[in-house]
Design an enzyme around this catalytic site. Structure first.
Site, PDB file in Angstrom:
ATOM      1  CB  CYS A  80      -0.794   0.204   1.352  1.00 49.98           C
ATOM      2  SG  CYS A  80      -1.561  -1.410   0.986  1.00 49.98           S
ATOM      3  NE  ARG A 139       4.406   1.213  -1.996  1.00 48.51           N
ATOM      4  CZ  ARG A 139       5.572   1.155  -1.099  1.00 48.51           C
ATOM      5  NH1 ARG A 139       6.578   1.600  -1.539  1.00 48.51           N
ATOM      6  NH2 ARG A 139       5.418   0.118   0.138  1.00 48.51           N
ATOM      7  CD1 TRP A 190      -2.577  -5.085  -4.566  1.00 47.99           C
ATOM      8  CD2 TRP A 190      -2.134  -6.635  -2.755  1.00 47.99           C
ATOM      9  NE1 TRP A 190      -2.030  -6.080  -5.167  1.00 47.99           N
ATOM     10  CE2 TRP A 190      -2.080  -7.179  -4.544  1.00 47.99           C
ATOM     11  CE3 TRP A 190      -1.844  -6.889  -2.042  1.00 47.99           C
ATOM     12  CZ2 TRP A 190      -1.765  -8.133  -3.952  1.00 47.99           C
ATOM     13  CZ3 TRP A 190      -1.708  -8.350  -1.775  1.00 47.99           C
ATOM     14  CH2 TRP A 190      -1.685  -9.295  -3.167  1.00 47.99           C
ATOM     15  CG  ASN A 248       2.128  -0.494   3.664  1.00 50.46           C
ATOM     16  OD1 ASN A 248       1.359  -2.415   2.856  1.00 50.46           O
ATOM     17  ND2 ASN A 248       3.421  -0.346   3.385  1.00 50.46           N
ATOM     18  N   GLY A 249       0.069  -3.743   5.532  1.00 51.71           N
ATOM     19  CA  GLY A 249       1.011  -4.534   6.091  1.00 51.71           C
ATOM     20  C   GLY A 249      -0.409  -5.484   6.604  1.00 51.71           C
ATOM     21  CD  GLU A 267      14.216 -10.258 -15.475  1.00 53.91           C
ATOM     22  OE1 GLU A 267      13.983  -9.384 -16.077  1.00 53.91           O
ATOM     23  OE2 GLU A 267      13.247 -10.584 -14.449  1.00 53.91           O
ATOM     24  CE  LYS A 288      10.908  -7.374 -15.957  1.00 59.43           C
ATOM     25  NZ  LYS A 288      10.775  -8.439 -15.130  1.00 59.43           N
ATOM     26  CD  GLU A 342       7.229  -9.659 -13.014  1.00 60.28           C
ATOM     27  OE1 GLU A 342       6.836  -8.839 -12.678  1.00 60.28           O
ATOM     28  OE2 GLU A 342       7.916  -8.856 -14.264  1.00 60.28           O
ATOM     29  CG  HIS A 345      16.506 -34.316 -19.154  1.00 55.32           C
ATOM     30  ND1 HIS A 345      17.328 -35.830 -19.355  1.00 55.32           N
ATOM     31  CD2 HIS A 345      17.900 -33.734 -19.917  1.00 55.32           C
ATOM     32  CE1 HIS A 345      18.842 -35.665 -19.524  1.00 55.32           C
ATOM     33  NE2 HIS A 345      18.937 -34.564 -19.556  1.00 55.32           N
ATOM     34  CE  LYS A 403       9.640  -1.382  -9.291  1.00 56.58           C
ATOM     35  NZ  LYS A 403      10.308  -2.063 -10.151  1.00 56.58           N
TER      36      LYS A 403
END
Length: 616
Positions: A2, A27, A76, A102-103, A485, A489, A492, A508, A611
């Site tokens: 948040c 965020r 959030w 927040n949390g 990576e 991306k 996401e 395999h 984020k």
């Protein structure tokens, strides 16, 4: 995840709160709200589900009285869905007290039962309202907001940053933090609180970062920081080295596009001041030679993209320091009773410096006696302050949720660390160091060339592939984490199936996924210094091409071996095996952004993501 903003001072607070929340939109959030103590001494509050603009529009249609004390929040959702009622702020004490959070408060259920038994009622499904009602009860008993905060903080379990204000005490905002970020902005006759310096960078670059289990009270006249027991705490000030314009789009179509364009600068800034006469010296690590000389193992801990940077860094760390290196996901690390001790160096990587999984892993490592070093991009963050040493990346603010320039900066910082430690331990020859330094110094210009020569072509075929539903990525050696990576991306920001594999694993199992038309990116290793690996990857390309796959190869300039077998070849400048990842990842970042854009998606704020992951 948040966003939090607090303000006291002479100016009308609504505009300050809303602009601060706008800078924290990166965020990730699903509702927004503000509370203000107006000129008449009354507390007003407005909150709405949805993006910040929904709240702005509501305030435009039905204005709220302004004042000079206020708090703002973007939420959030955790406890309870993204509704108006669950949005913050939450009110208590007959709507005279406002709280944002927040949390996650882990013991909220038992506290709620206690309060319900005492006759208190609730209007939301959140854990935050429990803290608000509890704070209201304690304030009613003491009449002192700071004292009430201490009593409440002592009873809360979990991770939290709490901000509160009461209409009986205008000109005062109180905050408390445990395992969640909170920074202070220092102004002239005004002061700020934020979950990130971006919340107040438009107004001041002078800041303080409060520590674990501390309470801050801000007024226009000053700042007071105490621990949960009321003891005064000295807090070290710092200056934010970037200004507000660095966190703005500046004409780019998205923050992600801007940040991809800044990858050369991110690497250059991370190198600056650390290369001297063919050797690496990191000023932040002065005086730690004995620590590095005594280690017998390195454990790199990180999550997501940062973990893939760690996987790339492992190759350089082992080669140049001759110390065994393990790379672990931070959220798994402390739950399996790892074998670490005083001769273990635990290297954490986090762009924000607030990643909760990584922070808790760092604390665990310190409890077990290990030495800790953090690689971080954010000044004043918690993880650096919990570590024995810090190497900053200096990538500048990264606003898009999907990390790009921070990734190449993290790899660069790991390489610098490897060269620094190798020099200290005497495992690195002057010749190898000189060559590595020259290679690193050339990387920013080479990334710029990739952006200039390949970006238009990549964006074009990304548009052609706009209806693609699955993409595979293959790589070997340092190319393997780059494949991971690239897949991350794409997942996401384009929401399609994407998987990265070690190319040697192809037969395999993963080759079963290859069918006619399947898009496969292959990170081709440099033929210089890894000729055998290069041949094996070219063979992999032939195997998947024979099964009808569409192959997009990322290969060095002049590598003709891939031409007969690849449908597309994305060229990167010559770099050599260890340095190729810093170039090979750039086309993958461009492709992910191009495909998501072709699908009409928001590349900066992908669904369900944020984020800074500040809850486990």
């Amino acid at each position: 995840m948040c966003g939090i903003v607090g303000y006291v001072g002479p100016r009308d607070s609504q505009a300050i709160l809303l602009s601060g929340l706008a800078r924290l939109e990166y965020r990730g959030y699903d509702s927004a709200g503000i509370a203000v103590i107006d000129g008449g001494g009354d507390l007003g509050m407005r909150k709405r589900a949805g993006k910040l603009q929904v709240l702005r529009d509501d305030l435009g249609e039905t204005p709220m009285a302004d004042g000079t004390t206020g708090i703002g929040h973007t939420r959030w959702a955790t406890h309870g869905g993204p509704t108006d009622e669950n949005a913050h702020p939450h009110l208590a004490d007959d709507d005279r007290l406002a709280v944002i959070h927040n949390g996650i408060i882990e013991n909220f259920a038992e506290l709620k039962d206690e309060l319900l038994a005492q006759g208190f009622s609730f209007r939301s499904e959140t854990d935050t309202e429990v803290a608000a009602v509890l704070l209201g009860r304690e304030y009613a008993a003491s009449g002192d907001l700071v004292d009430a905060f201490r009593r409440v903080a002592a009873r809360l379990e979990g991770a939290f940053t709490l901000l509160a204000m009461h209409q009986d005490q205008p000109g005062l905002v109180v905050g408390a933090r445990r395992n969640s970020p909170l920074v202070i902005g220092l102004g002239e006759g005004e002061n700020f609180l934020g979950s990130d310096v971006a919340a107040f960078i438009e107004h001041t670059r002078n800041a303080l970062a409060i520590g674990q289990d501390q309470i801050v009270a801000i007024t226009p006249a000053g700042v007071e920081v105490t621990d949960f027991f009321g003891n005064t705490v000295e807090v070290e000030p710092f200056e934010v080295v970037w200004d507000a314009s660095a966190a703005e789009k500046g004409g780019w179509s998205s923050f992600m596009a801007k940040e991809v364009s800044e990858e050369p600068e991110a690497v250059a800034n991370t190198l600056r001041g650390r290369l001297h006469d063919g050797a690496v010296t990191i000023p932040e690590l002065d005086g730690l030679d004995d620590l590095f000389a005594g280690i017998d193992r390195i454990v790199v801990i990180a999550c997501g993209t940062a973990a893939y940077a760690g996987m790339v860094g492992k190759y350089a760390l082992e080669q140049w320091t001759r110390v065994p290196v393990d790379v672990e996901l931070a959220h798994e690390f402390r739950y399996r009773d790892p074998v670490i001790g005083e001769n273990t160096l635990v290297v954490s990587i986090s762009q924000s410096g607030e990643t909760m999984d990584t922070l808790m892993a760092v604390k665990y490592a310190r409890e077990k006696g290990a030495k800790t070093l953090s690689i971080c991009n954010t000044q004043g963050a918690t993880i650096p302050r919990e570590s024995d040493a810090i190497v900053y990346t200096h990538a500048g603010p990264e606003v898009a949720v999907a990390s790009t320039k921070a990734f190449v900066a993290q790899i660069t910082a790991l390489y610098l660390l490897a060269l620094h430690v190798g020099r200290v331990r005497g495992t690195l020859s002057a010749e190898v160091s000189q060559d590595a330094v020259e290679q690193l110094e050339a990387i920013p210009e080479k990334i710029a060339r990739v952006l200039e020569t390949e970006q238009p072509h990549i964006e074009q075929f990304a548009r052609w592939m706009g209806d693609t539903q699955s993409v595979l990525f293959l790589g070997r050696h340092v190319g393997y984490p780059i494949a991971l990576e690239g897949a991350l991306k794409l997942k996401e920001i384009s929401y399609i199936h994407a998987e990265g594999f070690a190319a040697g694993e192809l037969k395999h199992g993963p080759i079963a996924l290859v069918e006619p038309g399947q898009a496969v990116f292959v990170i081709v290793p440099s033929p210089r210094g890894s000729g055998e690996l290069h041949k094996k990857v070219v063979s992999n390309i032939q195997e998947i091409r024979a099964r009808g796959a569409r192959v997009i190869a990322v290969a060095e300039e002049g590598d003709a071996a891939v031409l007969p077998f690849a449908d597309e070849v994305l060229r990167i400048p010559l770099a050599g095996p260890l340095f190729e990842p810093l170039l090979a990842v750039v086309p993958l970042h461009i492709f992910a952004m191009g495909l998501a854009t072709a699908k009409g998606l928001d590349v900066d704020q992908p669904r369900n993501l944020a984020k800074s992951v500040t809850v486990e």
